[in-house]
Motif scaffolding. Structure first.
Motif, mmCIF file in Angstrom:
data_model
loop_
_atom_site.group_PDB
_atom_site.id
_atom_site.type_symbol
_atom_site.label_atom_id
_atom_site.label_comp_id
_atom_site.label_asym_id
_atom_site.label_seq_id
_atom_site.Cartn_x
_atom_site.Cartn_y
_atom_site.Cartn_z
ATOM 1 N N THR A 217 36.873 23.970 41.043
ATOM 2 C CA THR A 217 36.189 25.234 40.813
ATOM 3 C C THR A 217 37.241 26.331 40.845
ATOM 4 O O THR A 217 38.385 26.096 41.236
ATOM 5 N N GLN A 218 36.866 27.540 40.426
ATOM 6 C CA GLN A 218 37.839 28.623 40.489
ATOM 7 C C GLN A 218 37.817 29.199 41.905
ATOM 8 O O GLN A 218 36.784 29.652 42.382
ATOM 9 N N LEU A 219 38.954 29.132 42.551
ATOM 10 C CA LEU A 219 39.043 29.605 43.943
ATOM 11 C C LEU A 219 39.821 30.914 43.996
ATOM 12 O O LEU A 219 40.599 31.231 43.094
ATOM 13 N N VAL A 220 39.583 31.657 45.075
ATOM 14 C CA VAL A 220 40.336 32.889 45.272
ATOM 15 C C VAL A 220 40.887 32.891 46.688
ATOM 16 O O VAL A 220 40.257 32.377 47.617
ATOM 17 N N GLY A 221 42.092 33.429 46.815
ATOM 18 C CA GLY A 221 42.700 33.509 48.139
ATOM 19 C C GLY A 221 43.668 34.676 48.185
ATOM 20 O O GLY A 221 43.772 35.450 47.230
ATOM 21 N N ARG A 222 44.368 34.812 49.304
ATOM 22 C CA ARG A 222 45.303 35.935 49.484
ATOM 23 C C ARG A 222 46.661 35.427 49.927
ATOM 24 O O ARG A 222 46.759 34.503 50.739
ATOM 25 N N THR A 223 47.699 36.077 49.424
ATOM 26 C CA THR A 223 49.053 35.794 49.905
ATOM 27 C C THR A 223 49.281 36.565 51.206
ATOM 28 O O THR A 223 48.458 37.402 51.590
ATOM 29 N N ARG A 224 50.423 36.363 51.809
ATOM 30 C CA ARG A 224 50.779 37.144 53.003
ATOM 31 C C ARG A 224 50.863 38.629 52.659
ATOM 32 O O ARG A 224 50.533 39.480 53.472
ATOM 33 N N GLY A 225 51.295 38.927 51.435
ATOM 34 C CA GLY A 225 51.409 40.322 51.007
ATOM 35 C C GLY A 225 50.082 40.913 50.563
ATOM 36 O O GLY A 225 50.044 42.008 50.018
ATOM 37 N N ASP A 226 48.981 40.182 50.766
ATOM 38 C CA ASP A 226 47.631 40.638 50.433
ATOM 39 C C ASP A 226 47.353 40.627 48.926
ATOM 40 O O ASP A 226 46.436 41.296 48.458
ATOM 41 N N HIS A 227 48.135 39.888 48.162
ATOM 42 C CA HIS A 227 47.821 39.746 46.735
ATOM 43 C C HIS A 227 46.629 38.810 46.587
ATOM 44 O O HIS A 227 46.549 37.790 47.275
ATOM 45 N N ILE A 228 45.759 39.142 45.635
ATOM 46 C CA ILE A 228 44.643 38.258 45.307
ATOM 47 C C ILE A 228 45.180 37.183 44.358
ATOM 48 O O ILE A 228 45.871 37.507 43.390
ATOM 49 N N VAL A 229 44.880 35.917 44.636
ATOM 50 C CA VAL A 229 45.359 34.822 43.777
ATOM 51 C C VAL A 229 44.181 33.958 43.327
ATOM 52 O O VAL A 229 43.381 33.521 44.161
ATOM 53 N N HIS A 230 44.052 33.755 42.029
ATOM 54 C CA HIS A 230 43.032 32.855 41.491
ATOM 55 C C HIS A 230 43.694 31.548 41.068
ATOM 56 O O HIS A 230 44.792 31.558 40.502
ATOM 57 N N LEU B 94 45.928 43.747 39.016
ATOM 58 C CA LEU B 94 45.234 43.634 40.305
ATOM 59 C C LEU B 94 45.375 42.275 40.971
ATOM 60 O O LEU B 94 45.043 42.142 42.151
ATOM 61 N N ALA B 95 45.795 41.258 40.219
ATOM 62 C CA ALA B 95 45.744 39.914 40.803
ATOM 63 C C ALA B 95 46.770 38.986 40.164
ATOM 64 O O ALA B 95 47.359 39.291 39.132
ATOM 65 N N LEU B 96 46.938 37.836 40.823
ATOM 66 C CA LEU B 96 47.827 36.783 40.324
ATOM 67 C C LEU B 96 46.992 35.556 39.989
ATOM 68 O O LEU B 96 45.884 35.386 40.499
ATOM 69 N N ARG B 97 47.534 34.700 39.115
ATOM 70 C CA ARG B 97 46.896 33.418 38.825
ATOM 71 C C ARG B 97 47.971 32.349 38.943
ATOM 72 O O ARG B 97 49.141 32.616 38.636
ATOM 73 N N GLY B 98 47.583 31.157 39.388
ATOM 74 C CA GLY B 98 48.594 30.119 39.503
ATOM 75 C C GLY B 98 48.012 28.739 39.655
ATOM 76 O O GLY B 98 46.806 28.540 39.481
ATOM 77 N N GLU B 99 48.909 27.795 39.980
ATOM 78 C CA GLU B 99 48.501 26.399 40.129
ATOM 79 C C GLU B 99 49.005 25.863 41.450
ATOM 80 O O GLU B 99 50.108 26.211 41.886
ATOM 81 N N GLU B 100 48.185 24.986 42.011
ATOM 82 C CA GLU B 100 48.564 24.433 43.303
ATOM 83 C C GLU B 100 49.795 23.544 43.146
ATOM 84 O O GLU B 100 49.869 22.742 42.210
ATOM 85 N N GLU B 101 50.746 23.714 44.064
ATOM 86 C CA GLU B 101 51.930 22.862 44.051
ATOM 87 C C GLU B 101 51.613 21.637 44.868
ATOM 88 O O GLU B 101 51.276 21.753 46.044
#
Ligand code: 5AD
Ligand code: SF4
Length: 524
Positions: A469-482, A504-511
């Protein structure tokens, strides 16, 4: 309704709906109120229509937020008058404190008006309301401020003044002369009873993030701001109690704590023999075993000293993110706002923060259209925004708040359409700045705390499955990541390779491959 052996009122258990407006402090207050009502046996419901008790936890910072509450209360009062005579209606928080009795007069259906310092009384106030008693419970500290304001500012009749003088003195019921059985739990040395009563995880379930209040009130008196009038004087909590609350939350599974205060970096506790500064508190909280992330909001540019920056740099679990509202980039406006720093000092603070805390991420708040703001002042704000490279900024149109120095002494002379244009212009600058900021992370790997399925994905009609599913989370720097992943990752820390960015946000893939989590989590 009955009276217990201790003289306290008890009531049948009810379905309670609470809606929260405004800042994180209100979100925390609502969380604590929810816990205390649940502990009293009440059931919290999401459906306003089903509720037997409707509570609004309100914000007074801008007029717009207040208008929303008036409109809700108008609808609820009509519903109560025509169909639901036993519906209990309550206003909590800043508007309750600001308007007090006036609010109860305006909305006859209102049963409870409860200031932010009185929320621990809520179970008792609901019991009283069920017995037909209406209560206005206000914080005496802010009442004091209101009294001062009334002396200089009140234009009502003698009769109104006499009546208001009475309730200002008593601060107790509206329709009932005495408030038998409702204990006054207001104790200025012990304002954190509701915080301390919270047990473990914030909502009784498995949550990984929690707010913890470290102080209340504000003594800065920025000329536009209602907060010192409604939240009262600045008071810091005893450090041992803060650490104890954090320990309890961490033991219950919380891994990320955000310390809250209107001017959190002004935290200071002294008992004669020792003084605990904000940097000392950060160090003490960071020492709590198994606390993975520590954040704090909101900071004031005044007194953001190097000891705070140094402890941020030293401690691996303190996140490198600072919300540092400049409000304006012009010295003339900063002076009239009573912000107590200059543009030069703000710029210098940003430079110091970047030098001492590697990879620090900054966020700002701006007010456009403050009284007397010229095009040159506005340009200075845009310049500050560009120079600071904020991850994100909130931009607000100036809204005069009754009782503040600006509302009393400075004409609201920037026309609405100019405020709107300047608002849009600053947002456009922030969009460029935010895009450049977020793009600089493409190709890096970030440690992300997964908050859960993305609301945006749900709105776009994306059909989630257990595996993806599309998940959302935060980095340590408070960036929103999808990113896409299994729902089971909620509450976990994952490493995400950043592939795309918006303003406003970042997108990426799980390593997938196992890696040691780096010191900062976000190598640049
Ligand atoms: N008008 C507009 N914005 C305001 N803020 C506070 N008071 C006002 C006001 N009267 C903004 C400030 C603050 C944020 C929480 O709200 O930018 O940082
Ligand atoms: Fe309001 Fe200024 Fe205090 Fe912030 S620091 S709460 S803007 S008075």
């Amino acid at each position: 309704m009955s009276v217990s052996p201790h003289g306290r009122k008890t009531t049948r258990l009810m379905k309670v709906y609470i809606e929260t407006m405004g800042c994180q402090m209100n979100r925390l207050d609502s969380e604590l109120v929810t816990a205390s009502l649940r502990a009293a046996g009440h059931e919290m419901v999401d459906d306003h229509g089903q509720a037997e008790v409707v509570l609004y936890n309100t914000c007074s910072v801008r007029r717009h937020a207040e208008e929303k509450v008036y409109s809700r209360l108008g609808g609820d009062s009509r519903r109560k008058a025509h169909h639901r005579p036993r519906l209990i209606l309550g206003v909590l928080g800043c508007m309750a404190q600001r308007e007090g009795q006036e609010l109860a007069r305006r909305f006859g259906g209102l049963d409870i008006v409860c200031g932010p310092g009185q929320l621990a009384r809520l179970p008792e106030l609901i019991a009283a309301a069920a017995a037909g008693e209406k209560t206005v419970a206000l914080d005496p500290d802010a009442l004091e401020a209101r009294r001062e304001k009334k002396k200089t500012d009140h234009r009502g009749t003698e009769a109104q003044r006499a009546e208001e003088g009475d309730w200002l003195r008593s601060g107790t019921p509206l329709a009932v002369p005495t408030n038998v059985g409702i204990p006054d739990v207001t104790d200025t040395d012990d304002f954190d009873s509701l915080d301390m009563a919270r047990e473990g995880s914030p909502d009784g379930g498995a949550r990984s993030q929690a707010y913890v209040r470290v102080m209340k009130g504000c003594d800065n008196f920025c000329t536009y701001c209602i907060v010192p009038l409604v939240r009262g004087p600045e008071q810091s909590r005893r450090p041992e109690r803060i650490v104890q609350e954090v320990r309890r939350l961490v033991d219950a599974g919380v891994t990320e704590i955000t310390l809250l205060g209107q001017t959190v970096n002004h935290y200071r506790w002294s008992d004669g023999s020792k003084t605990v500064r904000f940097s000392d508190l950060l160090a003490d909280v960071a020492d709590v075993p198994h606390l993975r992330r520590l954040r704090f909001i909101t900071s004031h540019p005044l007194d953001f000293t190097d000891d705070i920056l140094q402890i941020m740099a030293e401690r691996a679990n303190i996140c490198e993110h600072i919300h540092l509202p400049p409000q304006s980039g012009s010295d003339a406006i900063l002076g009239r706002m009573n912000r107590k720093y200059t543009r030069g000092q703000y710029d210098e603070l940003i430079d110091r923060a970047r030098a001492i805390v590697p990879g620090v991420v900054l966020a700002g708040d701006f007010i456009v259209g403050f009284p007397g703001e010229t095009e040159a002042d506005h340009e200075a704000s845009a310049g500050l925004m560009r120079r600071s490279g904020f991850k994100n900024s909130f931009v607000f149109k100036y809204s005069p708040r009754p009782g503040t120095a600006a509302a009393r002494n400075m004409p609201d002379d920037v026309p609405e359409q100019v405020k709107r244009r300047r608002n849009n212009e600053l947002l456009a600058v922030q969009e460029q700045v935010g895009l450049a900021h977020h793009r600089s992370y493409i190709g890096t790997t970030a440690e992300v705390l997964v908050e859960g399925p993305s609301v945006r994905a749900a709105k776009q009609g994306f059909e989630p499955s257990a595996e993806r599913t599309q998940l959302v989370g935060r980095t340590r720097g408070d960036h929103i990541v999808h990113f896409f992943g299994p729902q089971s990752l909620s509450g976990q820390y994952v490493r995400i390779r950043i592939t795309e960015a918006t303003s406003l946000a970042l997108r990426g893939e799980e390593e997938k491959e196992e890696e040691t989590v780096s010191r900062r989590g976000e190598e640049r």
